[in-house]
Design a protein around this motif. Structure first.
Motif, PDB file in Angstrom:
ATOM      1  N   ASP A 156      -1.712 -37.926   4.598  1.00 35.22           N
ATOM      2  CA  ASP A 156      -2.713 -38.633   3.795  1.00 35.22           C
ATOM      3  C   ASP A 156      -2.314 -38.634   2.316  1.00 35.22           C
ATOM      4  O   ASP A 156      -2.127 -37.568   1.713  1.00 35.22           O
ATOM      5  CB  ASP A 156      -4.087 -37.975   3.947  1.00 35.22           C
ATOM      6  CG  ASP A 156      -4.648 -38.146   5.347  1.00 35.22           C
ATOM      7  OD1 ASP A 156      -4.805 -39.304   5.796  1.00 35.22           O
ATOM      8  OD2 ASP A 156      -4.910 -37.132   6.015  1.00 35.22           O
ATOM      9  N   THR A 157      -2.158 -39.829   1.773  1.00 36.91           N
ATOM     10  CA  THR A 157      -1.847 -40.077   0.352  1.00 36.91           C
ATOM     11  C   THR A 157      -0.775 -39.117  -0.166  1.00 36.91           C
ATOM     12  O   THR A 157      -0.918 -38.506  -1.228  1.00 36.91           O
ATOM     13  CB  THR A 157      -3.108 -39.990  -0.522  1.00 36.91           C
ATOM     14  OG1 THR A 157      -3.706 -38.691  -0.384  1.00 36.91           O
ATOM     15  CG2 THR A 157      -4.112 -41.066  -0.117  1.00 36.91           C
ATOM     16  N   LEU A 158       0.289 -38.999   0.594  1.00 39.71           N
ATOM     17  CA  LEU A 158       1.375 -38.071   0.259  1.00 39.71           C
ATOM     18  C   LEU A 158       2.222 -38.636  -0.877  1.00 39.71           C
ATOM     19  O   LEU A 158       2.704 -39.768  -0.815  1.00 39.71           O
ATOM     20  CB  LEU A 158       2.247 -37.837   1.493  1.00 39.71           C
ATOM     21  CG  LEU A 158       3.241 -36.676   1.426  1.00 39.71           C
ATOM     22  CD1 LEU A 158       2.495 -35.346   1.490  1.00 39.71           C
ATOM     23  CD2 LEU A 158       4.238 -36.761   2.583  1.00 39.71           C
ATOM     24  N   GLN A 196       5.182 -42.363  -2.494  1.00 39.00           N
ATOM     25  CA  GLN A 196       4.016 -42.778  -3.276  1.00 39.00           C
ATOM     26  C   GLN A 196       2.840 -43.098  -2.356  1.00 39.00           C
ATOM     27  O   GLN A 196       2.851 -44.106  -1.647  1.00 39.00           O
ATOM     28  CB  GLN A 196       4.347 -44.025  -4.116  1.00 39.00           C
ATOM     29  CG  GLN A 196       5.453 -43.815  -5.149  1.00 39.00           C
ATOM     30  CD  GLN A 196       5.612 -45.018  -6.058  1.00 39.00           C
ATOM     31  OE1 GLN A 196       4.726 -45.338  -6.836  1.00 39.00           O
ATOM     32  NE2 GLN A 196       6.748 -45.688  -5.960  1.00 39.00           N
ATOM     33  N   ASP A 197       1.866 -42.211  -2.330  1.00 42.07           N
ATOM     34  CA  ASP A 197       0.620 -42.446  -1.590  1.00 42.07           C
ATOM     35  C   ASP A 197       0.860 -42.882  -0.149  1.00 42.07           C
ATOM     36  O   ASP A 197       0.271 -43.854   0.336  1.00 42.07           O
ATOM     37  CB  ASP A 197      -0.241 -43.488  -2.300  1.00 42.07           C
ATOM     38  CG  ASP A 197      -0.757 -42.976  -3.637  1.00 42.07           C
ATOM     39  OD1 ASP A 197      -1.044 -41.773  -3.733  1.00 42.07           O
ATOM     40  OD2 ASP A 197      -0.856 -43.779  -4.583  1.00 42.07           O
ATOM     41  N   LEU A 253      10.306 -28.395   4.824  1.00 47.16           N
ATOM     42  CA  LEU A 253      11.420 -27.960   3.987  1.00 47.16           C
ATOM     43  C   LEU A 253      11.169 -28.227   2.507  1.00 47.16           C
ATOM     44  O   LEU A 253      11.891 -27.742   1.649  1.00 47.16           O
ATOM     45  CB  LEU A 253      12.717 -28.669   4.421  1.00 47.16           C
ATOM     46  CG  LEU A 253      13.230 -28.341   5.820  1.00 47.16           C
ATOM     47  CD1 LEU A 253      14.407 -29.248   6.175  1.00 47.16           C
ATOM     48  CD2 LEU A 253      13.642 -26.875   5.923  1.00 47.16           C
ATOM     49  N   ASP A 254      10.151 -29.028   2.227  1.00 47.40           N
ATOM     50  CA  ASP A 254       9.793 -29.342   0.845  1.00 47.40           C
ATOM     51  C   ASP A 254       8.283 -29.541   0.800  1.00 47.40           C
ATOM     52  O   ASP A 254       7.647 -29.807   1.824  1.00 47.40           O
ATOM     53  CB  ASP A 254      10.522 -30.608   0.378  1.00 47.40           C
ATOM     54  CG  ASP A 254      10.568 -30.734  -1.131  1.00 47.40           C
ATOM     55  OD1 ASP A 254       9.988 -29.866  -1.821  1.00 47.40           O
ATOM     56  OD2 ASP A 254      11.166 -31.713  -1.621  1.00 47.40           O
ATOM     57  N   ARG A 255       7.723 -29.406  -0.358  1.00 47.57           N
ATOM     58  CA  ARG A 255       6.273 -29.535  -0.520  1.00 47.57           C
ATOM     59  C   ARG A 255       5.957 -30.760  -1.368  1.00 47.57           C
ATOM     60  O   ARG A 255       6.691 -31.089  -2.300  1.00 47.57           O
ATOM     61  CB  ARG A 255       5.692 -28.281  -1.178  1.00 47.57           C
ATOM     62  CG  ARG A 255       5.865 -27.011  -0.330  1.00 47.57           C
ATOM     63  CD  ARG A 255       5.268 -25.814  -1.037  1.00 47.57           C
ATOM     64  NE  ARG A 255       5.528 -24.566  -0.325  1.00 47.57           N
ATOM     65  CZ  ARG A 255       4.732 -24.065   0.613  1.00 47.57           C
ATOM     66  NH1 ARG A 255       3.627 -24.711   0.943  1.00 47.57           N
ATOM     67  NH2 ARG A 255       5.028 -22.921   1.202  1.00 47.57           N
ATOM     68  N   PRO A 256       4.850 -31.436  -1.055  1.00 42.39           N
ATOM     69  CA  PRO A 256       4.495 -32.631  -1.817  1.00 42.39           C
ATOM     70  C   PRO A 256       3.959 -32.293  -3.206  1.00 42.39           C
ATOM     71  O   PRO A 256       3.498 -31.177  -3.456  1.00 42.39           O
ATOM     72  CB  PRO A 256       3.396 -33.270  -0.961  1.00 42.39           C
ATOM     73  CG  PRO A 256       2.760 -32.116  -0.248  1.00 42.39           C
ATOM     74  CD  PRO A 256       3.894 -31.158   0.029  1.00 42.39           C
ATOM     75  N   GLY A 274       9.599 -45.464  -1.972  1.00 43.13           N
ATOM     76  CA  GLY A 274       8.584 -44.440  -1.727  1.00 43.13           C
ATOM     77  C   GLY A 274       7.410 -44.879  -0.902  1.00 43.13           C
ATOM     78  O   GLY A 274       6.466 -44.097  -0.711  1.00 43.13           O
ATOM     79  N   GLN A 275       7.435 -46.108  -0.374  1.00 39.32           N
ATOM     80  CA  GLN A 275       6.304 -46.587   0.405  1.00 39.32           C
ATOM     81  C   GLN A 275       6.756 -46.976   1.816  1.00 39.32           C
ATOM     82  O   GLN A 275       7.861 -47.501   2.011  1.00 39.32           O
ATOM     83  CB  GLN A 275       5.639 -47.781  -0.294  1.00 39.32           C
ATOM     84  CG  GLN A 275       5.085 -47.395  -1.674  1.00 39.32           C
ATOM     85  CD  GLN A 275       4.299 -48.498  -2.323  1.00 39.32           C
ATOM     86  OE1 GLN A 275       4.604 -49.659  -2.189  1.00 39.32           O
ATOM     87  NE2 GLN A 275       3.248 -48.123  -3.041  1.00 39.32           N
TER      88      GLN A 275
END
Length: 224
Positions: free
Chosen positions: A5-7, A22-23, A54-57, A217-218
């Motif tokens: 959700d909206t990442l 992006q979102d 492995l990574d955080r938003p 990013g989308q």
């Protein structure tokens, strides 16, 4: 099931802010086979890293079976990766001084599995990818396709629920590519995995029931 959700994920490169995601809002159900395509730098690998913990938003949420990966502490996140998620990479990431069996066994070390059980499960995993007779070979003694099969066995030996593959055929010729895709597709069907693969190869992507494309990013669902 994955629920995103909206990442959003941003990076700082010098004075420039890069919007890798992006979102992004997305749902991936249990047992799906999904491909992710897109241009270099479009966010494909960033999304896969998020799916694998492995990574955080930067903002937003990504949950697996109702648990928000972004909100977990490092210890719990490591446990989820060790027990639930298998990874396959373009460059195989095998340890050159270990045999095929030993490379597969390394995936079980964080789970505290006994030496005897590690060996038995590693042999079974290698047999599932038709490499039971290569268990004592070093990576340098194997072809590229065989090395990727070892990497797949290493991912599967944990009996994961999710298998994430980042350009798994990127370093292979067309014939070997098709063999690896056949193998992954067969394992997906047999084991009921959720299989998500990043690929630049449209031939590979067209074989998946669901296709996503990510650019700038989308995400766009091409099969929606």
């Amino acid at each position: 099931m994955y629920q995103i959700d909206t990442l959003t994920k941003t990076y700082q490169q010098g004075k420039r802010v890069v919007h890798a995601l992006q979102d992004v809002s997305l749902r991936i159900d249990d047992g799906e086979l999904v491909s992710i395509q897109g241009p270099t730098g479009g966010g494909k690998s960033t999304l896969l890293q998020m799916l694998g913990g492995l990574d955080r938003p930067t903002s937003g949420s990504i949950s697996l079976d109702g648990t928000d990966l972004a909100g977990m502490n490092d210890t719990d996140l490591t446990r989820v990766r060790a027990e639930t998620i298998g990874f396959v990479f373009q460059n195989f990431n095998l340890i050159p001084t270990l045999t095929a069996q030993e490379n597969v066994e390394t995936a079980l070390v964080p789970s505290g599995v006994s030496k005897e059980e590690r060996a038995a499960r590693a042999v079974a995993a290698l047999e599932s990818v038709s490499l039971g007779d290569r268990a004592d070979h070093l990576p340098g003694e194997l072809s590229g396709g065989q090395q990727q099969r070892v990497a797949i066995a290493r991912a599967l030996v944990k009996n994961p629920k999710v298998l994430l593959a980042d350009e798994p055929t990127g370093n292979l010729d067309e014939e070997t590519r098709d063999e690896i895709v056949d193998l992954l597709e067969g394992l997906w069907k047999e084991q009921g995995l959720t299989l998500i693969l990043v690929t630049h190869d449209s031939v590979v992507a067209r074989r998946t029931p669901r296709r996503l494309r990510i650019a700038k990013g989308q995400v766009k669902d091409l099969t929606a």
